[in-house]
Write a protein that holds these residues in place. Structure first.
Motif, PDB file in Angstrom:
ATOM      1  N   HIS A  83       0.773  -1.080  -0.004  1.00  0.00           N
ATOM      2  CA  HIS A  83      -0.020   0.102  -0.030  1.00  0.00           C
ATOM      3  C   HIS A  83       0.692   1.259   0.233  1.00  0.00           C
ATOM      4  CE1 HIS A  83      -3.943  -2.023   0.383  1.00  0.00           C
ATOM      5  NE2 HIS A  83      -3.200  -2.990   1.182  1.00  0.00           N
ATOM      6  N   GLN A  84       2.071   1.134   0.244  1.00  0.00           N
ATOM      7  CA  GLN A  84       3.109   2.300   0.175  1.00  0.00           C
ATOM      8  C   GLN A  84       2.555   3.583   0.967  1.00  0.00           C
ATOM      9  OE1 GLN A  84       6.069   2.377  -1.453  1.00  0.00           O
ATOM     10  NE2 GLN A  84       5.716   0.311  -1.746  1.00  0.00           N
ATOM     11  N   PRO A  85       2.306   3.360   2.213  1.00  0.00           N
ATOM     12  CA  PRO A  85       1.721   4.420   2.930  1.00  0.00           C
ATOM     13  C   PRO A  85       2.887   5.606   3.263  1.00  0.00           C
ATOM     14  CG  PRO A  85       2.490   2.607   4.376  1.00  0.00           C
ATOM     15  CD  PRO A  85       2.568   2.163   3.210  1.00  0.00           C
ATOM     16  N   ALA A  86       2.223   6.871   3.702  1.00  0.00           N
ATOM     17  CA  ALA A  86       3.199   8.020   3.489  1.00  0.00           C
ATOM     18  C   ALA A  86       3.949   7.956   4.701  1.00  0.00           C
ATOM     19  CB  ALA A  86       2.390   9.341   3.525  1.00  0.00           C
ATOM     20  N   ALA A  87       3.515   7.239   5.801  1.00  0.00           N
ATOM     21  CA  ALA A  87       4.138   7.163   7.124  1.00  0.00           C
ATOM     22  C   ALA A  87       3.558   6.033   8.018  1.00  0.00           C
ATOM     23  CB  ALA A  87       4.004   8.582   7.873  1.00  0.00           C
ATOM     24  N   VAL A  88       4.269   5.449   8.933  1.00  0.00           N
ATOM     25  CA  VAL A  88       3.728   4.426   9.722  1.00  0.00           C
ATOM     26  C   VAL A  88       4.126   4.892  10.737  1.00  0.00           C
ATOM     27  CG1 VAL A  88       3.692   1.941  10.306  1.00  0.00           C
ATOM     28  CG2 VAL A  88       4.199   2.850   7.902  1.00  0.00           C
ATOM     29  N   LEU A  89       3.141   4.700  11.993  1.00  0.00           N
ATOM     30  CA  LEU A  89       3.238   5.245  13.369  1.00  0.00           C
ATOM     31  C   LEU A  89       2.962   3.816  14.267  1.00  0.00           C
ATOM     32  CD1 LEU A  89       2.882   7.812  12.102  1.00  0.00           C
ATOM     33  CD2 LEU A  89       1.469   8.525  13.961  1.00  0.00           C
ATOM     34  N   LEU A  90       3.885   3.711  15.201  1.00  0.00           N
ATOM     35  CA  LEU A  90       3.467   2.562  16.149  1.00  0.00           C
ATOM     36  C   LEU A  90       3.805   2.938  17.453  1.00  0.00           C
ATOM     37  CD1 LEU A  90       5.697   1.133  13.616  1.00  0.00           C
ATOM     38  CD2 LEU A  90       4.829  -0.806  14.676  1.00  0.00           C
ATOM     39  N   PRO A  91       3.045   2.392  18.396  1.00  0.00           N
ATOM     40  CA  PRO A  91       3.315   2.717  19.883  1.00  0.00           C
ATOM     41  C   PRO A  91       4.636   2.161  20.293  1.00  0.00           C
ATOM     42  CG  PRO A  91       1.872   0.824  19.520  1.00  0.00           C
ATOM     43  CD  PRO A  91       2.394   1.205  18.176  1.00  0.00           C
ATOM     44  N   SER A  92       5.233   3.372  21.069  1.00  0.00           N
ATOM     45  CA  SER A  92       6.464   3.242  21.511  1.00  0.00           C
ATOM     46  C   SER A  92       6.453   2.456  22.775  1.00  0.00           C
ATOM     47  CB  SER A  92       7.331   4.624  21.598  1.00  0.00           C
ATOM     48  OG  SER A  92       8.421   4.538  21.487  1.00  0.00           O
ATOM     49  N   VAL A  93       6.224   1.282  22.957  1.00  0.00           N
ATOM     50  CA  VAL A  93       6.093   0.324  24.003  1.00  0.00           C
ATOM     51  C   VAL A  93       7.129  -0.864  23.389  1.00  0.00           C
ATOM     52  CG1 VAL A  93       3.975   0.934  24.803  1.00  0.00           C
ATOM     53  CG2 VAL A  93       3.920  -0.899  23.373  1.00  0.00           C
ATOM     54  N   GLN A  94       7.466  -1.601  24.357  1.00  0.00           N
ATOM     55  CA  GLN A  94       8.172  -2.938  24.020  1.00  0.00           C
ATOM     56  C   GLN A  94       7.908  -3.538  22.672  1.00  0.00           C
ATOM     57  OE1 GLN A  94       9.162  -5.611  26.988  1.00  0.00           O
ATOM     58  NE2 GLN A  94      10.560  -6.765  26.249  1.00  0.00           N
ATOM     59  N   GLY A 142      13.331   5.198   2.649  1.00  0.00           N
ATOM     60  CA  GLY A 142      12.186   4.730   3.185  1.00  0.00           C
ATOM     61  C   GLY A 142      11.319   5.907   3.486  1.00  0.00           C
ATOM     62  N   ILE A 143      10.121   5.315   3.986  1.00  0.00           N
ATOM     63  CA  ILE A 143       9.101   6.305   4.531  1.00  0.00           C
ATOM     64  C   ILE A 143       9.284   6.582   6.145  1.00  0.00           C
ATOM     65  CG2 ILE A 143       7.240   5.768   3.066  1.00  0.00           C
ATOM     66  CD1 ILE A 143       6.395   3.813   5.167  1.00  0.00           C
ATOM     67  N   PRO A 144       8.920   7.744   6.546  1.00  0.00           N
ATOM     68  CA  PRO A 144       8.775   7.754   8.147  1.00  0.00           C
ATOM     69  C   PRO A 144       8.230   6.690   8.780  1.00  0.00           C
ATOM     70  CG  PRO A 144       8.079   9.964   6.968  1.00  0.00           C
ATOM     71  CD  PRO A 144       8.132   8.759   5.964  1.00  0.00           C
ATOM     72  N   LEU A 145       9.060   5.984   9.510  1.00  0.00           N
ATOM     73  CA  LEU A 145       8.616   4.761  10.153  1.00  0.00           C
ATOM     74  C   LEU A 145       9.143   4.918  11.633  1.00  0.00           C
ATOM     75  CD1 LEU A 145       7.709   1.704  10.506  1.00  0.00           C
ATOM     76  CD2 LEU A 145      10.114   1.237  10.049  1.00  0.00           C
ATOM     77  N   VAL A 146       8.062   5.332  12.367  1.00  0.00           N
ATOM     78  CA  VAL A 146       8.115   5.893  13.767  1.00  0.00           C
ATOM     79  C   VAL A 146       7.500   5.211  14.910  1.00  0.00           C
ATOM     80  CG1 VAL A 146       8.714   8.207  12.898  1.00  0.00           C
ATOM     81  CG2 VAL A 146       6.477   7.754  13.695  1.00  0.00           C
ATOM     82  N   THR A 147       8.155   5.522  16.112  1.00  0.00           N
ATOM     83  CA  THR A 147       7.305   4.834  17.299  1.00  0.00           C
ATOM     84  C   THR A 147       6.956   5.964  18.383  1.00  0.00           C
ATOM     85  OG1 THR A 147       9.137   4.383  18.894  1.00  0.00           O
ATOM     86  CG2 THR A 147       8.490   2.719  17.072  1.00  0.00           C
ATOM     87  N   VAL A 148       5.811   6.100  18.671  1.00  0.00           N
ATOM     88  CA  VAL A 148       5.291   7.493  19.443  1.00  0.00           C
ATOM     89  C   VAL A 148       5.174   6.904  20.932  1.00  0.00           C
ATOM     90  CG1 VAL A 148       3.519   9.064  19.528  1.00  0.00           C
ATOM     91  CG2 VAL A 148       3.857   8.035  17.294  1.00  0.00           C
ATOM     92  N   ARG A 149       5.962   7.949  21.704  1.00  0.00           N
ATOM     93  CA  ARG A 149       6.093   7.867  22.961  1.00  0.00           C
ATOM     94  C   ARG A 149       4.593   8.273  23.580  1.00  0.00           C
ATOM     95  NH1 ARG A 149      11.042  10.288  26.339  1.00  0.00           N
ATOM     96  NH2 ARG A 149       9.752  11.514  27.424  1.00  0.00           N
TER      97      ARG A 149
END
Lengths: 317, 261
Positions: A83-94, A142-149
């Protein structure tokens, strides 16, 4: 239009924060990726809709729970490729950080963890060195792949009607190398999660014993907060390790952090100095915690906390 | 059993740390450098297994870092590991975590291992994903966040510390296991251990020895870049009162004034 992926398995505050952050990027529609056992997506769909999810990719299969993170990472990496998303956000937990780590490696994509802000241009803000330095960074491959605190922003609702897309789950044998044979949730009572709580009341070595930690618990309950502990307190066996706040424990950033019987070694400050308001109670007038406290009481926590509790209870009557 | 323990030299988290002004890499020259704290728990976990089977377990340290990382390699060796491998190449400086995992995976590819032990996270970058990155790169089991590890032949059982309890994990070797400080208490090196560490072999590997090209690592191969870095405005001390019988009431008053009650 491109989509922004938010990976979420639960309807909690961090999920709402990520949805709010994703909406504000202006990069595309917000699509939630649910990776879990059958029924997970439907159980939280209403909550996701309330915070603006326009699509829910439901990848549901028992195999995602039977093995450690690798299957979830594999399914997510495949979805990103398709799907080539513009960014991916994940929870910044373990778990979120570990899924992101595997996805980054398998896609050759950059990864930024523990971010507290992200712009539409993909520039992320991260506190590093225990919050003493604020950096802005960007993913260059690549795209912004981030984990959010957790507690990075105030979530705001915005109703949407999400489309549900069922994602077929195919997992390679390679991703099934680590089996999860047992999962134990340790009782935490009715208190909020430590990393998500708006109020955290922590006890240190000065609490003196496991039994006496009840004075910390009672005050936390009075304010509807979570209980934390310094490393000295967890090392001494006063309180379980999972409640440790500090460099080697959880990082918290609540509205109010109350440290009782904690001297404020840098190890501890590392985990709490980004709290909005800090209150400290310590017998030692020279304790370093007072250097960063908005309000400090030099005194015996076993006198100060009960008196404060009595005063608060009276004011509520 | 051959065990490789990953160790990393980091600036002391008990002192002020900074990024260099020109390229935003971690300032190491002026910093007091130490072994990343949880690495000592990983070494301890390896030595517990070695102590239980002195003739059957060999422990090798693996460090990627500049010349002066040798100081912490010697310190780590004084806890008991048999030898060390130091991957050192100027081109590696400035690598991000994802790229560093490629260097470590390449080095591991040149070593024999049944078990790789590492910290659940470092005290500098704190990304917390190395075990899983290596598992993905090497195609081996990655068991992260261990607070307990049991080895029975080639079968591994891990108690993984989670945010709300723990999970029991099982896998077979080869595997990467990352550990938390709740797993054990690292031993203090004995005088004998310190003396012995000076004579233990430390093999140096260059980038070409591990089979990578300069453009795959460092700033050129990094997958992310720092745009700016600012020290966080220092917190200043606020109001402080001495409890002379009214400290609790004063605290309650402060909490009320800030609308927490």
């Amino acid at each position: 239009m491109a989509e922004v992926f938010v990976v979420a398995n639960a309807a909690n505050k961090l999920t709402y924060e990520m949805l709010t952050m994703a909406r504000g990027l202006g990069m595309g529609d917000v699509a939630v990726v649910v990776l879990g056992a059958s029924g997970t997506a439907d159980s939280i769909a209403d909550n996701l809709a309330e915070y603006g999810a326009t699509k829910i990719y439901a990848a549901e299969d028992g195999v995602l729970e039977e093995f450690l993170v690798a299957p979830k990472a594999e399914v997510l990496a495949k979805l990103i490729t398709e799907h080539q998303p513009a960014a991916v956000l994940l929870p910044s937990v373990q778990e979120g950080k570990e899924i992101a780590a595997r996805v980054a490696v398998s896609l050759g994509n950059g990864l930024l963890t523990d971010i507290v802000g992200l712009t539409g241009e993909g520039v992320a803000t991260q506190p590093i060195f225990a919050g003493s330095t604020i950096v802005t960074s960007r993913v260059t491959k690549g795209i912004p792949l981030v984990t959010v605190r957790p507690n990075s922003l105030t979530p705001s609702p915005e109703a949407a009607t999400p489309e549900r897309v069922t994602v077929p789950v195919e997992v390679s044998d390679q991703a099934k190398l680590v089996a999860v044979t047992d999962r134990v949730t340790e009782a935490k009572g009715d208190r909020p999660e430590l990393t998500e709580a708006g109020v955290v009341v922590s006890g240190g070595r000065g609490v003196g014993s496991a039994e006496q930690f009840s004075v910390i618990e009672e005050f936390a309950d009075l304010l509807g907060g979570a209980v934390g502990a310094s490393r000295a307190a967890t090392d001494a066996g006063y309180y379980p390790h999972k409640f440790q706040v500090g460099q080697t424990g959880s990082t918290v950033s609540p509205q109010l952090y109350l440290a009782a019987g904690i001297s404020g070694a840098i190890q501890h400050r590392a985990g709490m100095q980004t709290s909005k308001t800090i209150v400290a109670i310590n017998k030692d007038d020279a304790a370093p915690i007072f250097d960063i406290a908005d309000f400090g009481v030099v005194g015996d926590l076993f006198k100060v906390l009960p008196q404060a509790a009595e005063t608060i209870k009276k004011s509520r009557q | 059993m051959k065990i490789v323990v990953l160790t990393k030299q980091v600036p002391d988290s008990g002192l002020d740390r900074s990024l260099s002004a020109d390229d935003f890499t971690v300032e190491r020259a002026s910093a007091s450098n130490v072994i990343s704290e949880l690495d000592e728990n990983a070494i301890e976990a390896a030595m517990v297994l070695a102590d239980a089977d002195p003739s059957g377990v060999e422990v090798t340290l693996l460090t990627v870092g500049p010349d002066h990382a040798l100081e912490t390699i010697r310190k780590a060796l004084s806890m008991g590991p048999h030898k060390a491998v130091h991957v050192q190449d100027d081109a590696i400086a400035g690598s991000c975590a994802v790229t560093t995992s490629a260097v470590i995976a390449a080095a591991l590819g040149k070593l024999e291992y049944d078990l790789v032990l590492c910290a659940a996270e470092s005290t500098d970058g704190g990304v917390g994903g190395m075990a899983q990155m290596l598992g993905a790169r090497l195609g081996v089991a990655a068991m992260s966040g261990a607070r307990k590890l049991t080895v029975d032949g080639n079968k591994l059982t891990v108690e993984r510390q989670t945010d709300d309890g723990y999970e029991t994990l099982t896998a077979t070797t080869p595997a990467v296991v990352s550990v938390w400080d709740s797993m054990n208490t690292p031993r203090y090196p004995s005088l004998k251990g310190i003396m012995a560490a000076k004579r233990k072999p430390v093999e140096t590997m260059s980038l070409s020895d591990v089979g990578l090209a300069p453009e795959q690592v460092g700033a050129a191969g990094a997958t992310s870049a720092v745009v700016s870095a600012e020290p966080r405005p220092a917190r200043s001390a606020g109001q402080k009162v001495v409890d002379e019988g009214e400290g609790g009431a004063q605290l309650a008053q402060f909490l009320a004034s800030e609308k927490f009650v």
